[in-house]
Write a protein that holds these residues in place. Sequence first.
Motif, PDB file in Angstrom:
ATOM      1  N   GLY A   1     -94.374 118.594  -4.634  1.00 17.82           N
ATOM      2  CA  GLY A   1     -94.298 117.984  -3.264  1.00 17.82           C
ATOM      3  C   GLY A   1     -95.900 117.934  -3.031  1.00 17.82           C
ATOM      4  N   ASP A   2     -96.945 118.087  -3.517  1.00 18.22           N
ATOM      5  CA  ASP A   2     -98.210 117.630  -3.665  1.00 18.22           C
ATOM      6  C   ASP A   2     -98.372 116.165  -3.745  1.00 18.22           C
ATOM      7  OD1 ASP A   2     -98.971 120.354  -3.502  1.00 18.22           O
ATOM      8  OD2 ASP A   2    -100.176 120.454  -5.387  1.00 18.22           O
ATOM      9  N   LEU A   3     -99.216 115.518  -2.955  1.00 19.63           N
ATOM     10  CA  LEU A   3     -99.423 114.286  -3.129  1.00 19.63           C
ATOM     11  C   LEU A   3    -100.632 114.095  -4.238  1.00 19.63           C
ATOM     12  CD1 LEU A   3     -98.904 111.205  -2.224  1.00 19.63           C
ATOM     13  CD2 LEU A   3    -100.844 111.490  -0.397  1.00 19.63           C
ATOM     14  N   ILE A   4    -100.463 113.289  -4.917  1.00 17.54           N
ATOM     15  CA  ILE A   4    -101.441 113.283  -6.203  1.00 17.54           C
ATOM     16  C   ILE A   4    -101.734 111.589  -6.522  1.00 17.54           C
ATOM     17  CG2 ILE A   4    -100.901 115.363  -7.393  1.00 17.54           C
ATOM     18  CD1 ILE A   4     -99.300 113.833  -9.423  1.00 17.54           C
ATOM     19  N   ARG A   5    -102.757 111.468  -7.156  1.00 19.04           N
ATOM     20  CA  ARG A   5    -103.433 110.201  -7.734  1.00 19.04           C
ATOM     21  C   ARG A   5    -103.483 110.424  -9.178  1.00 19.04           C
ATOM     22  NH1 ARG A   5    -107.776 107.997  -9.270  1.00 19.04           N
ATOM     23  NH2 ARG A   5    -108.007 105.683  -9.654  1.00 19.04           N
ATOM     24  N   VAL A   6    -102.998 109.710  -9.963  1.00 22.66           N
ATOM     25  CA  VAL A   6    -103.231 110.030 -11.540  1.00 22.66           C
ATOM     26  C   VAL A   6    -103.312 108.504 -11.946  1.00 22.66           C
ATOM     27  CG1 VAL A   6    -101.443 111.595 -11.919  1.00 22.66           C
ATOM     28  CG2 VAL A   6    -100.613 109.415 -12.011  1.00 22.66           C
ATOM     29  N   GLU A   7    -104.205 108.505 -12.905  1.00 18.31           N
ATOM     30  CA  GLU A   7    -104.660 107.092 -13.594  1.00 18.31           C
ATOM     31  C   GLU A   7    -104.657 107.354 -14.941  1.00 18.31           C
ATOM     32  OE1 GLU A   7    -108.862 104.763 -13.824  1.00 18.31           O
ATOM     33  OE2 GLU A   7    -108.440 105.395 -11.934  1.00 18.31           O
ATOM     34  N   GLY A   8    -104.471 106.352 -15.772  1.00 15.52           N
ATOM     35  CA  GLY A   8    -104.493 106.422 -17.291  1.00 15.52           C
ATOM     36  C   GLY A   8    -104.316 105.278 -18.010  1.00 15.52           C
ATOM     37  N   ARG A   9    -103.871 105.633 -19.292  1.00 18.96           N
ATOM     38  CA  ARG A   9    -103.538 104.236 -20.177  1.00 18.96           C
ATOM     39  C   ARG A   9    -102.103 104.505 -20.589  1.00 18.96           C
ATOM     40  NH1 ARG A   9    -104.993 107.284 -25.046  1.00 18.96           N
ATOM     41  NH2 ARG A   9    -106.097 109.234 -24.014  1.00 18.96           N
ATOM     42  N   MET A  10    -101.729 103.034 -20.880  1.00 19.31           N
ATOM     43  CA  MET A  10    -100.329 103.014 -21.438  1.00 19.31           C
ATOM     44  C   MET A  10    -100.231 102.825 -22.719  1.00 19.31           C
ATOM     45  SD  MET A  10     -98.987 100.679 -17.949  1.00 19.31           S
ATOM     46  CE  MET A  10     -97.676 100.225 -18.958  1.00 19.31           C
ATOM     47  N   ARG A  11     -99.274 103.419 -23.539  1.00 19.80           N
ATOM     48  CA  ARG A  11     -99.022 103.327 -24.866  1.00 19.80           C
ATOM     49  C   ARG A  11     -97.558 103.024 -25.138  1.00 19.80           C
ATOM     50  NH1 ARG A  11    -100.376 108.455 -28.327  1.00 19.80           N
ATOM     51  NH2 ARG A  11     -98.299 109.279 -27.534  1.00 19.80           N
ATOM     52  N   ASP A  12     -97.122 102.057 -26.076  1.00 14.76           N
ATOM     53  CA  ASP A  12     -95.809 101.838 -26.663  1.00 14.76           C
ATOM     54  C   ASP A  12     -95.591 102.587 -27.801  1.00 14.76           C
ATOM     55  OD1 ASP A  12     -95.474  99.681 -24.700  1.00 14.76           O
ATOM     56  OD2 ASP A  12     -95.846  98.074 -25.936  1.00 14.76           O
ATOM     57  N   SER A  13     -94.380 103.216 -27.831  1.00 14.27           N
ATOM     58  CA  SER A  13     -93.959 104.164 -28.665  1.00 14.27           C
ATOM     59  C   SER A  13     -92.684 103.972 -28.944  1.00 14.27           C
ATOM     60  CB  SER A  13     -94.380 105.409 -28.804  1.00 14.27           C
ATOM     61  OG  SER A  13     -93.809 106.236 -27.800  1.00 14.27           O
ATOM     62  N   SER A  14     -92.189 104.447 -30.114  1.00 12.39           N
ATOM     63  CA  SER A  14     -90.686 104.523 -30.727  1.00 12.39           C
ATOM     64  C   SER A  14     -90.346 105.820 -31.348  1.00 12.39           C
ATOM     65  CB  SER A  14     -90.462 103.349 -31.379  1.00 12.39           C
ATOM     66  OG  SER A  14     -90.886 103.158 -32.620  1.00 12.39           O
ATOM     67  N   TYR A  15     -89.224 105.990 -31.198  1.00  9.50           N
ATOM     68  CA  TYR A  15     -88.636 107.162 -32.304  1.00  9.50           C
ATOM     69  C   TYR A  15     -87.020 106.765 -32.583  1.00  9.50           C
ATOM     70  CZ  TYR A  15     -86.608 108.930 -27.738  1.00  9.50           C
ATOM     71  OH  TYR A  15     -86.055 108.910 -26.508  1.00  9.50           O
ATOM     72  N   GLU A  16     -86.646 107.472 -33.654  1.00 10.27           N
ATOM     73  CA  GLU A  16     -85.307 107.349 -34.203  1.00 10.27           C
ATOM     74  C   GLU A  16     -84.487 108.435 -33.333  1.00 10.27           C
ATOM     75  OE1 GLU A  16     -83.886 105.015 -36.193  1.00 10.27           O
ATOM     76  OE2 GLU A  16     -86.018 103.983 -36.085  1.00 10.27           O
ATOM     77  N   LYS A  17     -83.193 108.050 -32.956  1.00  9.09           N
ATOM     78  CA  LYS A  17     -82.168 108.939 -32.401  1.00  9.09           C
ATOM     79  C   LYS A  17     -80.874 108.559 -32.837  1.00  9.09           C
ATOM     80  CE  LYS A  17     -80.884 111.169 -28.081  1.00  9.09           C
ATOM     81  NZ  LYS A  17     -81.234 111.217 -26.567  1.00  9.09           N
ATOM     82  N   GLY A  18     -80.187 109.214 -33.394  1.00  9.17           N
ATOM     83  CA  GLY A  18     -78.765 109.042 -33.720  1.00  9.17           C
ATOM     84  C   GLY A  18     -78.528 107.315 -34.589  1.00  9.17           C
ATOM     85  N   GLY A  19     -79.560 107.393 -35.461  1.00  4.00           N
ATOM     86  CA  GLY A  19     -79.688 106.112 -36.423  1.00  4.00           C
ATOM     87  C   GLY A  19     -80.151 104.911 -35.565  1.00  4.00           C
ATOM     88  N   GLU A  20     -80.558 104.938 -34.426  1.00  2.00           N
ATOM     89  CA  GLU A  20     -81.036 103.785 -33.683  1.00  2.00           C
ATOM     90  C   GLU A  20     -82.401 104.232 -33.016  1.00  2.00           C
ATOM     91  OE1 GLU A  20     -78.679 102.092 -30.442  1.00  2.00           O
ATOM     92  OE2 GLU A  20     -76.868 102.816 -31.401  1.00  2.00           O
ATOM     93  N   THR A  21     -83.231 103.190 -33.009  1.00  2.00           N
ATOM     94  CA  THR A  21     -84.672 102.879 -32.436  1.00  2.00           C
ATOM     95  C   THR A  21     -84.614 102.908 -31.152  1.00  2.00           C
ATOM     96  OG1 THR A  21     -85.499 102.110 -34.839  1.00  2.00           O
ATOM     97  CG2 THR A  21     -86.956 102.100 -32.865  1.00  2.00           C
ATOM     98  N   VAL A  22     -85.501 103.961 -30.476  1.00  5.32           N
ATOM     99  CA  VAL A  22     -85.453 104.276 -29.055  1.00  5.32           C
ATOM    100  C   VAL A  22     -86.814 103.875 -28.857  1.00  5.32           C
ATOM    101  CG1 VAL A  22     -85.395 105.578 -26.957  1.00  5.32           C
ATOM    102  CG2 VAL A  22     -83.660 105.786 -29.014  1.00  5.32           C
ATOM    103  N   TYR A  23     -87.102 102.755 -27.931  1.00  7.36           N
ATOM    104  CA  TYR A  23     -88.681 102.290 -27.551  1.00  7.36           C
ATOM    105  C   TYR A  23     -88.903 102.882 -26.213  1.00  7.36           C
ATOM    106  CZ  TYR A  23     -87.994  99.104 -31.153  1.00  7.36           C
ATOM    107  OH  TYR A  23     -87.646  98.629 -32.458  1.00  7.36           O
TER     108      TYR A  23
END
Length: 109
Positions: A68-90
């Motif tokens: 419930g608190d009002l916050i401000r967050v800042e940061g960096r973005m990063r693309d990643s991927s992992y395998e799940k059930g034989g498929e790549t999830v991005y």
Amino acid sequence: MRNLAKFEIIGRIGKIDTHSNVTHIKVAANYPRKDEATGEWSDETYWNRVTVFGERTRKYIADKAQVGDLIRVEGRMRDSSYEKGGETVYTVDRLVDHFGILATKAEAA
């Protein structure tokens, strides 16, 4: 010039999920949306999941932040991927560098 991918979110905490070395926070951000049929404006809520690795920031969140608190967050973005059930999830990860509480849930009531 430095290249970067960065984000900033101001919103309310919906959930704090703490693990041994990482904290995930769901942050609600509202966007105005006009209904095509009626012309009425309303807020559309979008939930953003952010990730905190910094030990000091994680301790601050554990000690001070709550749903419930009002916050401000800042940061960096990063693309990643992992395998799940034989498929790549991005995914796109939002890694928090700066975290601040703008107003507590109690102040909003």
